[in-house]
Design an enzyme around this catalytic site. Structure first.
Site, mmCIF file in Angstrom:
data_model
loop_
_atom_site.group_PDB
_atom_site.id
_atom_site.type_symbol
_atom_site.label_atom_id
_atom_site.label_comp_id
_atom_site.label_asym_id
_atom_site.label_seq_id
_atom_site.Cartn_x
_atom_site.Cartn_y
_atom_site.Cartn_z
ATOM 1 C CG HIS A 1 -28.226 10.995 -63.396
ATOM 2 N ND1 HIS A 1 -28.225 11.393 -62.089
ATOM 3 C CD2 HIS A 1 -27.425 11.864 -64.061
ATOM 4 C CE1 HIS A 1 -27.439 12.443 -61.959
ATOM 5 N NE2 HIS A 1 -26.952 12.759 -63.140
ATOM 6 C CG HIS B 1 -30.732 14.726 -62.447
ATOM 7 N ND1 HIS B 1 -30.202 14.094 -63.534
ATOM 8 C CD2 HIS B 1 -29.933 15.781 -62.192
ATOM 9 C CE1 HIS B 1 -29.121 14.736 -63.934
ATOM 10 N NE2 HIS B 1 -28.929 15.773 -63.135
ATOM 11 C CE LYS C 1 -24.227 15.956 -71.113
ATOM 12 N NZ LYS C 1 -23.323 16.684 -70.254
HETATM 13 N N1 ARG Z 1 -27.097 20.050 -63.406
HETATM 14 C C1 ARG Z 1 -26.168 19.573 -62.420
HETATM 15 C C2 ARG Z 1 -25.897 18.091 -62.632
HETATM 16 O O1 ARG Z 1 -26.712 17.397 -63.172
HETATM 17 C C3 ARG Z 1 -26.665 19.789 -61.008
HETATM 18 C C4 ARG Z 1 -26.764 21.215 -60.598
HETATM 19 C C5 ARG Z 1 -26.574 21.411 -59.141
HETATM 20 N N2 ARG Z 1 -26.717 22.770 -58.727
HETATM 21 C C6 ARG Z 1 -25.794 23.687 -58.763
HETATM 22 N N3 ARG Z 1 -26.106 24.907 -58.371
HETATM 23 N N4 ARG Z 1 -24.581 23.453 -59.172
HETATM 24 O O2 ARG Z 1 -24.864 17.604 -62.228
#
Ligand code: ARG
Length: 630
Positions: free
Chosen positions: A170, A173, A167
């Site tokens: 963005h 991130h 994905k």
């Molecule tokens: N991968 C997730 C996203 O892009 C963020 C992860 C955040 N960390 C967690 N421990 N939930 O939305």
């Protein structure tokens, strides 16, 4: 928790015969302002009759130099009988003559202290020249017990970046990466034992779909060349193909037709099967997923390296085991926290707060969710690392998710973990796009700003010819532009992504900071005075207002870092660096090095070198790479 157990401070070299008490969190060896703090506290105890434990924290640092170097917040002393402004005036009057500070100024309910400029120069410049990259850091902060270093250091987990494989990477991130990288540096500088974790979105039914997509139309060559884009492309394509099937199934369902066969044969159906095999641990099914993951991580690492970031551990949703989730589910059940609701398992958090709502921890079909994985992952990390603190750097869109996570940990009997967790959130980036259009990947943004900075550099032909690796420098300047814009206001604020503004040399931008550093490097090159001579320079020659103010600002840096450990805001550091560089810009014409008397030149160069060091330290703390020429 002020204690006076530390060894007394010996200031005999400064003409103070009485040894002074020493306070925790102070480090006079590394923070010159702490010397004044201890000294002023001691005098104020005698003057006010108030306990040192109350006076010490009431001595605050100032935002602007015209308010003094330290101020006493008189109301914080809670002296009864007289009004704070009366007390301020009275104490100012009675304050004894001192070689360290001039007569304090009563300003309303504040008492302003101004340090002796000659003394500050003598303390600060040699300290910076001597401690170099360590100036500003207080490694005692991270000790479990400040009076007994043998008890070891506190451990912190900083989880950040955490993109989703296949994905787009963005803006959320990007911000997590910038802020998380900074926080990890900050704690490391403060002497904590830091573990950087990247928690990838690398699990879920979409990986079944991705595997099928690759089998159908993936390219081995493209995967190797650019796994991140290729996986994204095939993921978009398979979704495009799956969509009409899904619409057809929906329509037939609505018509009460039997769709079971259609569902089985559909791409989504095949993906479901594939993912089931993955969840059951089928080696063949997992092999391709693992390749996607490994290749993506390899690419991410290269990009992170450009931002001066590396992770100690690539965790991810895939790494949370079924068994650990089983255990968490049982704990929740036994604690009476979870309940069944229409075949699913939920935790009703409205009991604790309406806002937290009801959280689903297991779906009807028995599968787990994002939240379920986070619960087990947190418990697992605690077992593995025994951390004192854990920070999640995640966009504020996930405020509810993390609040639910922390509350569930608490009510399932793991308050010990929950109270160590903190969500560091942040707002959105609006309108992030490349020159070609909408953006999907971080690399596209970095390429674009780098190219733009390269054009800007080329405009000055003579300078450009002197830069050894212009492409590399342009790349760094581009990255600095993006990062500085991101850190320019409080984390929680949204901001507009504005390529023209961030790459400009006007205003408080990344290029402006880099230019300030490069200019100081250029002064050093031109003056060509050996370091040993800077160390013996006669600092009493720094008498101009600009020189004195610059020294006073340099003295504040350790306090600014200390304050940042409370705000956890990169802007705290950034604002300070702009304040300092503005002062520098207005000093160059007045404090010339080349062409001045040799002794004056040495003293000024010692000052500039100290300023360069502080700028360098602040920039690297923020995760930037200061350049020497541009
Ligand atoms: N991968 C997730 C996203 O892009 C963020 C992860 C955040 N960390 C967690 N421990 N939930 O939305």
């Amino acid at each position: 928790n002020v204690t006076l157990d530390d060894p007394p401070l010996d200031l005999s070299s400064l003409g103070i015969s009485q040894p002074l008490p020493h306070f925790p969190d102070t480090n006079p060896q590394l923070n010159p302002v702490d010397i004044f703090r201890c000294y002023l506290t001691e005098i104020l105890v005698g003057l006010t009759g108030v306990d040192a434990k109350i006076i010490y924290p009431a001595l605050a640092w100032t935002q602007t130099l015209d308010k003094g170097d330290l101020v006493l917040v008189v109301p914080a002393l809670r002296v009864k009988g007289k009004k704070p402004d009366q007390l301020a005036a009275e104490w100012s009057e009675k304050f004894p003559e001192s070689p360290l500070v001039s007569k304090p100024v009563a300003a309303g309910t504040f008492l302003q202290f101004y340090f002796s400029p000659a003394l500050v120069s003598k303390l600060v410049i040699p300290l910076i020249l001597g401690t170099r990259s360590r100036y500003g850091l207080n490694p005692k902060n991270g000790l479990k017990d400040q009076s007994d270093p043998s008890r070891g250091r506190k451990r912190i987990i900083v989880e950040f970046s955490s993109p989703n494989i296949a994905k787009p990477f963005h803006a959320g991130h990007l911000r997590s990466t910038i802020i998380g990288g900074f926080l990890a540096n900050l704690y490391q500088g403060a002497g904590w034992d830091v573990t950087r974790i990247n928690y990838l979105g690398d699990w879920g039914r979409q990986f079944g779909l991705l595997a099928i997509a690759f089998q159908m139309f993936g390219s081995e060559e493209k995967l190797k060349a650019d796994p991140i884009s290729h996986l994204y492309d095939i993921y978009v394509e398979i979704n495009r193909r799956a969509e009409p099937e899904e619409t057809e199934i929906k329509a037939k369902k609505a018509n009460n037709e039997d769709v079971s066969e259609l569902e089985e044969k559909s791409l989504t159906g095949q993906a479901r099967h594939y993912f089931k095999r993955m969840e059951d641990g089928d080696e063949d099914a997992l092999a391709i997923w693992k390749r996607f993951r490994d290749l993506s991580i390899e690419k991410y690492k290269q990009t992170y390296a450009r931002l001066n970031i590396s992770f100690d551990h690539y965790s991810g949703e895939s790494q949370v085991s079924q068994e650990s989730m089983q255990v968490s589910a049982e704990t929740l059940k036994e604690a009476g926290v979870s309940e069944e609701s229409e075949g699913a398992v939920i935790v009703d958090l409205t009991k604790y707060s309406k806002k937290l709502g009801k959280a689903v921890v297991q779906k009807k079909d028995g599968t787990t969710l994002y939240l379920t994985r986070d619960i087990s992952e947190a418990v697992g990390r605690y077992e593995k690392y025994d951390f004192d603190k854990m920070i999640y750097v995640v966009a504020s869109q996930q405020d509810l998710h993390l609040a639910q996570l922390f509350k569930i940990l608490e009510v399932m009997g793991r308050k010990d973990i929950a109270e160590k967790c903190q969500h560091i959130n942040f707002g959105m980036v609006l309108g992030m796009s490349t020159r070609k259009g909408t953006v999907k990947f971080l690399n596209d943004i970095l390429r674009d700003v780098g190219e733009k900075m390269h054009e800007v550099m080329k405009a000055n032909e003579t300078k450009y010819a002197q830069v050894a690796e212009p492409e590399r420098v342009a790349d760094i300047l581009g990255i600095t532009s993006v990062m500085v814009q991101d850190m320019s206001s409080k984390r929680i604020n949204n901001y507009d992504f504005n390529m023209d503004r961030m790459t400009s040399f006007e205003g408080d931008t990344g290029p402006y900071l880099q230019y300030a550093h490069a200019r100081l490097c250029s002064i050093t090159r031109k003056a060509d005075i050996p370091r040993s001579e800077l160390e013996t320079a006669d600092l009493s020659l720094l008498t101009e207002k600009h020189a004195i103010n610059l020294v006073r600002v340099l003295a504040q840096y350790p306090d600014v870092v200390q304050n940042t450990l409370r705000t956890l805001e990169p802007v705290t550091i950034l604002q300070y660096l702009f304040k300092m560089t503005h002062l520098l810009s207005s000093s160059y014409d007045i404090l010339k090095v080349v062409g001045s008397e040799p002794e004056v030149a040495k003293a000024r160069m010692a000052l500039y070198e100290s300023a360069r060091q502080v700028l360098h330290n602040g920039m690297t703390l923020l995760g930037l790479s200061p350049v020497e020429r541009m």
